[in-house]
Write a protein that holds these residues in place. Structure first.
Motif, PDB file in Angstrom:
ATOM      1  N   PRO A 100       8.882  -2.212 -13.393  1.00 56.70           N
ATOM      2  CA  PRO A 100       9.450  -3.347 -12.659  1.00 56.70           C
ATOM      3  C   PRO A 100       8.681  -4.636 -12.922  1.00 56.70           C
ATOM      4  O   PRO A 100       7.482  -4.626 -13.222  1.00 56.70           O
ATOM      5  CB  PRO A 100       9.287  -2.911 -11.197  1.00 56.70           C
ATOM      6  CG  PRO A 100       8.046  -2.068 -11.213  1.00 56.70           C
ATOM      7  CD  PRO A 100       8.076  -1.331 -12.540  1.00 56.70           C
ATOM      8  N   ALA A 101       9.372  -5.757 -12.795  1.00 60.87           N
ATOM      9  CA  ALA A 101       8.713  -7.058 -12.931  1.00 60.87           C
ATOM     10  C   ALA A 101       7.906  -7.379 -11.677  1.00 60.87           C
ATOM     11  O   ALA A 101       6.874  -8.048 -11.739  1.00 60.87           O
ATOM     12  CB  ALA A 101       9.764  -8.143 -13.177  1.00 60.87           C
ATOM     13  N   VAL A 102       8.376  -6.907 -10.532  1.00 61.39           N
ATOM     14  CA  VAL A 102       7.718  -7.177  -9.249  1.00 61.39           C
ATOM     15  C   VAL A 102       7.564  -5.851  -8.510  1.00 61.39           C
ATOM     16  O   VAL A 102       8.482  -5.020  -8.524  1.00 61.39           O
ATOM     17  CB  VAL A 102       8.537  -8.167  -8.393  1.00 61.39           C
ATOM     18  CG1 VAL A 102       7.855  -8.407  -7.049  1.00 61.39           C
ATOM     19  CG2 VAL A 102       8.733  -9.488  -9.138  1.00 61.39           C
ATOM     20  N   MET A 103       6.428  -5.662  -7.862  1.00 62.31           N
ATOM     21  CA  MET A 103       6.200  -4.448  -7.094  1.00 62.31           C
ATOM     22  C   MET A 103       7.231  -4.323  -5.981  1.00 62.31           C
ATOM     23  O   MET A 103       7.427  -5.265  -5.205  1.00 62.31           O
ATOM     24  CB  MET A 103       4.800  -4.473  -6.477  1.00 62.31           C
ATOM     25  CG  MET A 103       4.426  -3.228  -5.686  1.00 62.31           C
ATOM     26  SD  MET A 103       3.970  -1.843  -6.730  1.00 62.31           S
ATOM     27  CE  MET A 103       2.287  -2.286  -7.160  1.00 62.31           C
ATOM     28  N   PRO A 107       8.988  -3.700  -2.414  1.00 60.20           N
ATOM     29  CA  PRO A 107       8.412  -3.991  -1.091  1.00 60.20           C
ATOM     30  C   PRO A 107       7.669  -2.823  -0.445  1.00 60.20           C
ATOM     31  O   PRO A 107       6.581  -3.035   0.106  1.00 60.20           O
ATOM     32  CB  PRO A 107       9.628  -4.428  -0.268  1.00 60.20           C
ATOM     33  CG  PRO A 107      10.564  -5.009  -1.273  1.00 60.20           C
ATOM     34  CD  PRO A 107      10.390  -4.174  -2.507  1.00 60.20           C
ATOM     35  N   SER A 152       4.298  -2.452  -2.110  1.00 60.28           N
ATOM     36  CA  SER A 152       3.457  -3.607  -1.808  1.00 60.28           C
ATOM     37  C   SER A 152       2.936  -3.545  -0.373  1.00 60.28           C
ATOM     38  O   SER A 152       1.754  -3.796  -0.109  1.00 60.28           O
ATOM     39  CB  SER A 152       4.256  -4.899  -2.028  1.00 60.28           C
ATOM     40  OG  SER A 152       3.467  -6.035  -1.712  1.00 60.28           O
ATOM     41  N   GLN A 156       0.102  -0.585   0.148  1.00 63.99           N
ATOM     42  CA  GLN A 156      -0.824  -0.482  -0.990  1.00 63.99           C
ATOM     43  C   GLN A 156      -1.986   0.466  -0.704  1.00 63.99           C
ATOM     44  O   GLN A 156      -2.436   1.190  -1.595  1.00 63.99           O
ATOM     45  CB  GLN A 156      -1.358  -1.862  -1.353  1.00 63.99           C
ATOM     46  CG  GLN A 156      -0.330  -2.767  -2.013  1.00 63.99           C
ATOM     47  CD  GLN A 156      -0.931  -4.081  -2.486  1.00 63.99           C
ATOM     48  OE1 GLN A 156      -1.987  -4.103  -3.124  1.00 63.99           O
ATOM     49  NE2 GLN A 156      -0.272  -5.174  -2.169  1.00 63.99           N
TER      50      GLN A 156
END
Length: 275
Positions: free
Chosen positions: A78-81, A83, A86, A89
């Protein structure tokens, strides 16, 4: 036994030709098992796999995340973690270290929607002696409390008897992530030894085992420990379970986690053998 009314999904049900993972025939067995478990789980789930952080999800998560996740079931970096990863974590890091973890009552937002609160359950997936990936399940905030409430003395103690070590590991880790205490063994003799040394409330055994059938194991276990509740898992239907003299629940492989939870709820209300 609860029935979902639909056929079980496997990785072969999806087209992976354009994904980072490619043909499922080349996937590690642990990845295939974890993905099949995820696809047949009603809770929204993500699977983070490998050092490249390839991500897969089930349809329940895809519906929750919407177009922000991309094409279900994933299989790309993915380009962004996402939700949940995130927001959780700390639990994700613990799972990559080999520990099952729960990050409770956590706000998770998707796009423009207001954040909702979830218990995030992180389960490590073993592959070749190390952690190959992490499963993340989004459950209601009461999930862990409900699991523990089945036994007055604390978390329900479950002995899992499964000679497929990958399946045994996944089942035990998912049970732990949802608040149960679970130990796994591969052989009936080891199961009897564990039962002699520790008080379990539930024997969860495969029907087909080396040296002794799961039915004979349950019968001998109940002779020695009448308080036990029994759940069978079988890939061959209920033919060997007909006309048994003790109460039990049974699950047809592959089963969904809500079916396992339903079976655990039912055995909690069963009378003891000889009562």
């Amino acid at each position: 036994m609860h029935s979902s009314g639909k056929s079980a999904l496997t990785v072969s049900a999806y087209d992976w030709s354009t994904s980072t993972l490619g043909d499922p025939a080349s996937w590690p067995q642990a990845l295939r098992l974890a993905a099949d478990l995820m696809f047949n789980t009603p809770l929204p789930m993500l699977l983070q796999w490998g050092p490249q952080s390839i991500l897969l999800c089930n349809e329940a998560y895809g519906a929750l995340a919407g177009p922000g996740f991309g094409r279900v079931p994933g299989g790309s970096v993915p380009a962004v973690m996402p939700p949940p990863l995130s927001a959780g974590q700390e639990g994700l890091a613990r799972a990559w270290r080999g520990e099952a973890a729960v990050v409770a009552n956590t706000a998770v937002g998707f796009g423009a929607a207001d954040p909702a609160r979830y218990d995030l359950h992180f389960t490590p997936v073993a592959a070749d002696g190390q952690v190959g990936g992490v499963l993340c399940a989004l459950g209601p905030a009461s999930a862990v409390e409900t699991a523990g409430a089945l036994d007055e003395g604390g978390a329900l103690q479950i002995l899992v008897v499964e000679d497929n070590l990958d399946s045994q590991y996944l089942v035990c880790e998912m049970l732990k992530a949802f608040g149960y205490e679970a130990d796994g063994v591969a052989h009936p003799d080891d199961a009897l030894a564990r039962l002699a040394g520790k008080r379990y409330q539930v024997l969860f055994t495969d029907v087909s085992l080396p040296g002794m059938s799961g039915v004979d194991l349950a019968r001998e276990s109940l002779r020695r420990h009448p308080h036990l509740k029994v759940i069978f898992a079988s890939g061959y239907g209920d033919m060997l379970l007909r006309h048994l003299e003790f109460p039990y629940q049974s699950l047809q492989k592959p089963y969904e986690l809500d079916q396992l939870q339903d079976a655990l709820n039912k055995v909690a209300g069963q009378p003891r053998v000889g009562a």
